[in-house]
Design an enzyme around this catalytic site. Structure first.
Site, PDB file in Angstrom:
ATOM      1  N   HIS A 247       0.820  -1.146  -0.045  1.00 15.29           N
ATOM      2  CA  HIS A 247      -0.068  -0.118   0.155  1.00 15.29           C
ATOM      3  C   HIS A 247       0.960   1.298   0.029  1.00 15.29           C
ATOM      4  CE1 HIS A 247       0.478  -0.101   4.666  1.00 15.29           C
ATOM      5  NE2 HIS A 247       0.476   1.280   4.460  1.00 15.29           N
ATOM      6  N   ASP A 294      -0.010  -7.671   1.517  1.00 21.16           N
ATOM      7  CA  ASP A 294       0.319  -6.361   1.741  1.00 21.16           C
ATOM      8  C   ASP A 294       2.082  -6.157   1.391  1.00 21.16           C
ATOM      9  OD1 ASP A 294      -0.015  -3.617   1.574  1.00 21.16           O
ATOM     10  OD2 ASP A 294       0.622  -3.367   3.616  1.00 21.16           O
ATOM     11  N   SER A 380       4.497   2.469   8.030  1.00 20.81           N
ATOM     12  CA  SER A 380       3.979   1.592   7.319  1.00 20.81           C
ATOM     13  C   SER A 380       5.015   0.782   6.218  1.00 20.81           C
ATOM     14  CB  SER A 380       3.042   2.039   6.355  1.00 20.81           C
ATOM     15  OG  SER A 380       1.740   2.172   6.989  1.00 20.81           O
TER      16      SER A 380
END
Length: 763
Positions: A247, A294, A380
């Site tokens: 992402h 992811d 992230s």
């Protein structure tokens, strides 16, 4: 809105908090004039709408942490900016970009091409933050992402060298990002993460220095922050793979920015932003399918040295474990909120579960942070390390923060994205991280973070003579032995050969602890004239086979010249070493025998280059070049005058004295050895050479020429207007310049079809 602005260039020292590009000094720093250049302004975006969007997206694991609003554009060197002709025959393109009320700006380039010799820089108008120089090596598919610059303005400067006048290349700006979420201090978000975050160099992080050096901050899509980590592969070759979250971006990889070593040196935050280094440009290698793990793996492609991250960045390629075994504890190193590097700990076993909307069972690790640590948006993609320091996952999302320490985080598992059913090379890690198809389930980091017992390396020694041409009939090579293993080395057996020649053996004994090195000298070897190849190899360590044979050998090629002459060139640089290069040519000037430069700029102490040659009896020409066109004369705030001297056994064969330092773009120094006398005068008269002194001057301006005959002399203002012209004959000319205003001027000297351009400063 476009406006013309006045930009005053002056001689300035570079004060930079970041390293991106190859370093150096923008060409504009050599000027002292006041040109009009174009400023392009972009209005402030709708901050209220952006804030509402950020509130919906932050921490959800669906996009990188957005810090800026992207203004797309297509400005290039043909339709925007301002071009200037400069004294050395090159050109300079300048453009100022402004994002109204922005806290930071960063520029992205596309469709760009930088021929060899040209240079691109991006910098703050106060010239205390400079990015570059960028060359073709930093472009990926014509694209480049430049680091963030504090404030609302940035200047783009592109230099076209004289030899590229017919091949200028192109610079095209794809976007400029308005940074609207930034601390008022320097750079993006220094000091803005939650107060509970632990700096990576606190005592708890000390055992994990290698893992720290693997973690990078990412700028993706020109406007978002994430974290990633260099990750090793079974070839142990430093391939610059970075593991992050899917992402964090699905396009624009060519302008991704990778920031290294942005961290506090101690446990507390420093008073201002720490220094860092950056690389820009990558290609996508793999990404997991939607709603699975992811995972994103990219390979850095811009600004590399020898195919990997520059050694000066101190990179570490973290090991990994794809077994899926539950570790007793985990830790994470990350850039929360785009802040400097932090570390977090879960002192309990991670939990295998299904979360974050994944459609695959057992897809993620669930961790809950201890020691009052956490992650935040911007973390992230950060690596989850097991208790041995191997990567087992990358951060997908979660609710952890300093105000919600008990909320768990979720990491996509390496074990699940390794080789999932139905995957291809574009959707799995195995193809890239196990290129040898070894089938191993865990891998140490690179350089090896778990050294083996017996590992001796062999390299060329500190006084290594076996390269190039050696004068005489003998040589005594020096080798360096280094202990890279954990066990003390007391004996090493070395086998070596001179080809042509037979194999010989050398036995070293002593005591060499882990990490220690020693130089060993092989017996003197006598030779006849000719070319040779030397090979040396470690065949035994402590009477046993070396456990790592990949670093046991060294070799070289050399020639013996029994009746050669030993020469020395001493080159004293002015402040601008990046402008200086040289070539040693044969007597016909159609073969380069040796070369050097460009060198580093140095405004404080004089750099002295010593070069030795062994040459046969003949005539030669040393060609020295200055890309700016003022020789070794310094200028501006530079108080260092350069010089050059070629000597043989103490005798000076040719030289450039400090009084002759301003030789323009090029000077050729002929010399002959022994009885060779091939008309030295022909070399000197081959090109027009002009010396100018004094420089700077308060009145008298003097020129000396290497040719007699009629010459046209033109005096030109900083803006290119001809002040006057005159004719001169003979080998000297003088002029009273006391009436001139203070500033930088050009002198053009033309003799037939030859021309030299020099500059001087009127004080």
């Amino acid at each position: 809105m476009k406006t013309a602005i006045s930009l005053f260039f002056f001689f300035w020292a570079i004060l930079s908090f970041a390293q991106q590009g190859d370093g150096g000094t923008p060409m504009s720093s050599k000027f002292a004039f006041d040109p009009e250049i174009l400023r392009v302004s972009f209005p402030q975006p709708d901050l209220e709408t952006l804030a509402l969007e950020d509130e919906q997206n932050d921490g959800k694991g669906i996009a990188p942490w957005r810090f800026g609003f992207v203004n797309p554009c297509q400005m290039n060197t043909s339709n925007s900016g301002t071009w200037f002709n400069i004294p050395n025959g090159g050109k300079l393109w300048l453009l100022e970009l402004q994002c109204e009320n922005a806290l930071t700006v960063n520029v992205t380039f596309q469709n760009s091409r930088i021929p060899e010799g040209n240079q691109l820089f991006v910098y703050h108008p106060n010239r205390q933050f400079v990015l570059g120089k960028f060359t073709q090596n930093h472009l990926v598919d014509g694209q480049l992402g430049a680091e963030l610059i504090q404030g609302d303005r940035a200047i783009v400067e592109y230099y076209v060298s004289p030899e590229n006048s017919d091949n200028p290349g192109q610079i095209e700006i794809a976007s400029i990002t308005h940074g609207y979420r930034t601390a008022s201090d320097f750079d993006r978000a220094f000091g803005t993460s939650g107060s509970c975050n632990m700096n990576v160099n606190c005592p708890d992080g000390v055992p994990y220095q290698n893992q720290r050096n693997s973690v990078v901050m990412l700028v993706s899509g020109s406007s978002g922050f994430c974290t990633g980590a260099l990750i090793n592969n079974t070839a142990n070759d430093g391939k610059p793979y970075v593991l992050t979250a899917r992402h964090c971006g699905s396009s624009g990889f060519a302008n991704w920015i990778f920031r290294f070593n942005w961290q506090a040196t101690a446990c507390t935050n420093p008073g201002s932003s720490p220094t860092f280094q950056s690389l820009s440009g990558s290609v996508n290698r793999a990404g997991s399918n939607n709603n699975t793990f992811d995972m994103r793996l990219v390979e850095i492609t811009g600004g590399l040295e020898n195919g990997t991250v520059p050694a000066s960045y101190n990179p570490f390629f973290a090991g990994w474990d794809n077994s899926g075994a539950v570790p007793p504890s985990t830790f994470c190193i990350h850039h929360p909120d785009g802040d400097i590097k932090k570390i977090s700990f879960d002192d309990n076993p991670a939990v295998i579960t299904q979360a974050m909307g994944s459609t695959v069972a057992n897809s993620v690790w669930q961790v809950s942070w201890d020691r009052n640590t956490t992650t935040e948006p911007g973390s992230s993609g950060s690596p989850l390390f097991d208790n041995t320091g191997k990567i087992i996952g990358q951060l997908w999302g979660g609710g952890a923060s300093c105000t919600n320490l008990s909320s768990p985080d979720y990491y996509g598992r390496v074990a699940m994205s390794w080789n999932p059913a139905g995957s291809t090379s574009a959707t799995q890690l195995k193809f890239w991280l196990d290129p040898d198809n070894s089938g191993v389930t865990s891998m140490n980091g690179y350089p090896n973070d778990n050294p083996i017992a017996l590992d001796a390396s062999l390299a060329q020694g500190d006084n290594w003579p076996l390269t190039g041409t050696i004068c005489g009939t003998s040589a005594t090579p020096t080798l360096k032995i280094t202990n890279l293993g954990s066990e003390t080395i007391t004996a090493v057996t070395i086998s070596y050969t001179y080809t042509p020649g037979g194999t010989q053996q050398f036995n070293w004994t002593g005591s060499l602890g882990s990490g220690q090195s020693t130089n060993v000298q092989l017996p003197m070897q006598t030779f006849t004239n000719g070319s040779y190849t030397f090979n040396a190899n470690i065949t035994a360590v402590n009477g046993q086979t070396d456990e790592n044979t990949n670093n046991n050998a060294t070799s070289s090629n050399f020639s013996i010249l029994s009746n050669g002459y030993n020469l020395n060139m001493e080159l004293k640089l002015d402040c601008y070493g990046s402008e200086i290069s040289w070539r040693l040519l044969n007597q016909n000037q159609n073969q380069t025998l040796s070369n050097g430069g460009p060198y580093q700029d140095n405004f404080t102490t004089q750099t002295i280059i010593n070069q030795n040659w062994c040459l046969a009896e003949a005539c030669y020409v040393l060609e020295i070049n200055d890309s700016f066109g003022d020789g070794l004369s310094g200028g501006g705030t530079c108080q260092l005058l350069g010089s050059l001297q070629i000597t043989e056994s103490g005798a000076v064969l040719n030289q450039i004295t400090s009084a002759q330092a301003n030789f323009g773009n090029q000077k050729k120094l002929p010399f002959c050895l022994g009885s060779a006398t091939n008309s030295l005068e022909n070399y000197a008269l081959e090109s027009l050479e002009v010396s100018l002194f004094p420089n700077p001057t308060q009145g008298s301006l003097n020129l000396e020429f290497n040719q007699s005959g009629t010459k046209i002399i033109r005096l030109i203002s900083p803006l290119g207007a001809e002040i006057f012209s005159a004719e001169a004959s003979g080998t000297s000319w003088s002029h009273d310049a006391s009436h001139l205003a203070q500033g930088l001027y050009l002198v053009q000297v033309q003799s037939g079809d030859q021309q030299q351009t020099l500059r001087f400063i009127k004080q």
